[in-house]
Design a protein around this motif. Sequence first.
Motif, PDB file in Angstrom:
ATOM      1  N   VAL A   1       0.831  -1.201   0.000  1.00  0.00           N
ATOM      2  CA  VAL A   1       0.000   0.000   0.000  1.00  0.00           C
ATOM      3  C   VAL A   1       0.865   1.252   0.000  1.00  0.00           C
ATOM      4  N   LEU A   2       2.073   1.166   0.568  1.00  0.00           N
ATOM      5  CA  LEU A   2       2.990   2.313   0.547  1.00  0.00           C
ATOM      6  C   LEU A   2       3.406   2.644  -0.878  1.00  0.00           C
ATOM      7  N   ASP A   3       3.684   1.610  -1.675  1.00  0.00           N
ATOM      8  CA  ASP A   3       4.057   1.821  -3.073  1.00  0.00           C
ATOM      9  C   ASP A   3       2.887   2.375  -3.885  1.00  0.00           C
ATOM     10  N   VAL A   4       1.698   1.816  -3.664  1.00  0.00           N
ATOM     11  CA  VAL A   4       0.526   2.284  -4.414  1.00  0.00           C
ATOM     12  C   VAL A   4       0.277   3.759  -4.136  1.00  0.00           C
ATOM     13  N   ALA A   5       0.304   4.144  -2.875  1.00  0.00           N
ATOM     14  CA  ALA A   5       0.032   5.537  -2.513  1.00  0.00           C
ATOM     15  C   ALA A   5       1.065   6.480  -3.121  1.00  0.00           C
ATOM     16  N   SER A   6       2.335   6.120  -3.039  1.00  0.00           N
ATOM     17  CA  SER A   6       3.375   7.020  -3.561  1.00  0.00           C
ATOM     18  C   SER A   6       3.299   7.138  -5.082  1.00  0.00           C
ATOM     19  N   VAL A   7       2.961   6.030  -5.769  1.00  0.00           N
ATOM     20  CA  VAL A   7       2.831   6.091  -7.229  1.00  0.00           C
ATOM     21  C   VAL A   7       1.624   6.941  -7.626  1.00  0.00           C
ATOM     22  N   VAL A   8       0.498   6.739  -6.952  1.00  0.00           N
ATOM     23  CA  VAL A   8      -0.693   7.530  -7.243  1.00  0.00           C
ATOM     24  C   VAL A   8      -0.396   9.020  -7.102  1.00  0.00           C
ATOM     25  N   ILE A   9       0.270   9.378  -6.028  1.00  0.00           N
ATOM     26  CA  ILE A   9       0.587  10.790  -5.795  1.00  0.00           C
ATOM     27  C   ILE A   9       1.533  11.323  -6.872  1.00  0.00           C
ATOM     28  N   SER A  10       2.546  10.547  -7.230  1.00  0.00           N
ATOM     29  CA  SER A  10       3.490  10.985  -8.266  1.00  0.00           C
ATOM     30  C   SER A  10       2.797  11.172  -9.610  1.00  0.00           C
ATOM     31  N   LEU A  11       1.905  10.253  -9.952  1.00  0.00           N
ATOM     32  CA  LEU A  11       1.216  10.350 -11.238  1.00  0.00           C
ATOM     33  C   LEU A  11       0.258  11.533 -11.284  1.00  0.00           C
ATOM     34  N   VAL A  12      -0.471  11.742 -10.194  1.00  0.00           N
ATOM     35  CA  VAL A  12      -1.454  12.829 -10.202  1.00  0.00           C
ATOM     36  C   VAL A  12      -0.770  14.192 -10.141  1.00  0.00           C
ATOM     37  N   GLN A  13       0.472  14.211  -9.670  1.00  0.00           N
ATOM     38  CA  GLN A  13       1.220  15.470  -9.626  1.00  0.00           C
ATOM     39  C   GLN A  13       1.924  15.772 -10.941  1.00  0.00           C
ATOM     40  N   SER A  14       1.909  14.806 -11.863  1.00  0.00           N
ATOM     41  CA  SER A  14       2.542  15.008 -13.165  1.00  0.00           C
ATOM     42  C   SER A  14       1.592  15.720 -14.113  1.00  0.00           C
ATOM     43  N   ASN A  15       2.163  16.506 -15.012  1.00  0.00           N
ATOM     44  CA  ASN A  15       1.344  17.253 -15.971  1.00  0.00           C
ATOM     45  C   ASN A  15       1.115  16.513 -17.277  1.00  0.00           C
ATOM     46  N   ASN A  16       1.695  15.330 -17.454  1.00  0.00           N
ATOM     47  CA  ASN A  16       1.592  14.645 -18.745  1.00  0.00           C
ATOM     48  C   ASN A  16       1.099  13.212 -18.612  1.00  0.00           C
ATOM     49  N   THR A  17       0.092  13.016 -17.734  1.00  0.00           N
ATOM     50  CA  THR A  17      -0.492  11.678 -17.585  1.00  0.00           C
ATOM     51  C   THR A  17      -1.960  11.636 -18.000  1.00  0.00           C
ATOM     52  N   ALA A  18      -2.483  12.722 -18.522  1.00  0.00           N
ATOM     53  CA  ALA A  18      -3.901  12.757 -18.906  1.00  0.00           C
ATOM     54  C   ALA A  18      -4.200  11.698 -19.956  1.00  0.00           C
ATOM     55  N   GLY A  19      -5.262  10.925 -19.708  1.00  0.00           N
ATOM     56  CA  GLY A  19      -5.670   9.901 -20.645  1.00  0.00           C
ATOM     57  C   GLY A  19      -4.860   8.628 -20.599  1.00  0.00           C
ATOM     58  N   GLU A  20      -3.952   8.523 -19.641  1.00  0.00           N
ATOM     59  CA  GLU A  20      -3.083   7.351 -19.550  1.00  0.00           C
ATOM     60  C   GLU A  20      -3.592   6.356 -18.507  1.00  0.00           C
TER      61      GLU A  20
ATOM     62  N   THR B   1       1.805  -9.274 -13.824  1.00  0.00           N
ATOM     63  CA  THR B   1       1.438  -7.903 -14.187  1.00  0.00           C
ATOM     64  C   THR B   1       2.597  -7.189 -14.864  1.00  0.00           C
ATOM     65  N   ASP B   2       2.327  -6.634 -16.013  1.00  0.00           N
ATOM     66  CA  ASP B   2       3.322  -5.891 -16.782  1.00  0.00           C
ATOM     67  C   ASP B   2       3.422  -4.466 -16.223  1.00  0.00           C
ATOM     68  N   ILE B   3       4.579  -4.131 -15.659  1.00  0.00           N
ATOM     69  CA  ILE B   3       4.762  -2.782 -15.105  1.00  0.00           C
ATOM     70  C   ILE B   3       5.780  -1.975 -15.913  1.00  0.00           C
ATOM     71  N   SER B   4       6.053  -2.416 -17.139  1.00  0.00           N
ATOM     72  CA  SER B   4       7.083  -1.742 -17.939  1.00  0.00           C
ATOM     73  C   SER B   4       6.720  -0.283 -18.230  1.00  0.00           C
ATOM     74  N   LYS B   5       5.436   0.005 -18.446  1.00  0.00           N
ATOM     75  CA  LYS B   5       5.035   1.384 -18.727  1.00  0.00           C
ATOM     76  C   LYS B   5       5.293   2.271 -17.515  1.00  0.00           C
ATOM     77  N   LEU B   6       4.969   1.774 -16.325  1.00  0.00           N
ATOM     78  CA  LEU B   6       5.212   2.555 -15.111  1.00  0.00           C
ATOM     79  C   LEU B   6       6.703   2.772 -14.900  1.00  0.00           C
ATOM     80  N   VAL B   7       7.508   1.730 -15.118  1.00  0.00           N
ATOM     81  CA  VAL B   7       8.955   1.855 -14.925  1.00  0.00           C
ATOM     82  C   VAL B   7       9.549   2.834 -15.926  1.00  0.00           C
ATOM     83  N   ASP B   8       9.029   2.838 -17.164  1.00  0.00           N
ATOM     84  CA  ASP B   8       9.504   3.820 -18.143  1.00  0.00           C
ATOM     85  C   ASP B   8       9.187   5.236 -17.684  1.00  0.00           C
ATOM     86  N   PHE B   9       8.017   5.409 -17.084  1.00  0.00           N
ATOM     87  CA  PHE B   9       7.602   6.739 -16.632  1.00  0.00           C
ATOM     88  C   PHE B   9       8.283   7.122 -15.322  1.00  0.00           C
TER      89      PHE B   9
END
Length: 273
Positions: free
Chosen positions: A179-198, A240-248
């Motif tokens: 849950v620590l990883d999920v929360a930190s990733v969610v926060i990082s993604l929502v704080q990014s300006n280029n994740t719309a529609g992803e 689960t394929d996490i390659s897209k997240l790791v690239d980002f």
Amino acid sequence: MALYTVFGGRGFIGSEIVGQLEAQGHSTFVPVRDDCTVFERDLGIVIYCAGNGDCKNSPFSVFEANVTLLANLLQKAHFDRLIYVSSTRLYMNGISSNEQANLTVCVNDNRRLFNLTKLVAEELCLNSGRNVCIVRPSNVYGVALNSALFLPSIIRNAINNGKVDMFITKDYAKDYVSVLDVASVVISLVQSNNTAGEIFNVAAGYNISAEKIADLLVEKTNCSIVWHDINSQGELFPITDISKLVDFMPDFKPKDVLFDFANMIDMYKAALT
């Protein structure tokens, strides 16, 4: 510092997200159920992790939590961007688990309503014209003493009863993510300006079998494991394929579930005794 509105902010994942946001110095607003003011005030950045998975006993509540409120927010609410927490359960019995994979609705799945409502919610997000990002976390674990989730439940049974009934096969395997990883990733993604529609999978990127979990439980508690010969309702989960997240997020390194599981057992021992 920004304002974050967290729907489901008192739940398992949501409360961790709120805690991490407040630790960063942000303001948080956690609406109560049926709070009509959410359509009148500025919500800032929205994190939607409200949900319900009890398809058997409360199917209409599942639809309400997973779809109806979200649909109203997308149409009426004032917010800058929104991130929707979906689920990698959508990949069950699928061939692939990347974000563009075709998804299967399984006729023998007693929780297919959950999957269907998550898919409907995702489509509403993607077609709303709003700044929305979607995350699909895998099976989330963490220390929650009274949780009905799988890992906390078997730890309690091992410590309190000295025996654990496993109503799954030994080779039944899932991807578990902290849950620590999920929360930190969610926060990082929502704080990014280029994740719309992803859409992003959030997972450890490997499966752990029930047998490995059981072996560690026996080692740490000396409990007995009783395996019940069932077919796990035909549930098979591709890795689960996490390659897209790791690239980002190249620095993303998920926690080791077996290491954390051993520590969880020690924490439960201290709390329950």
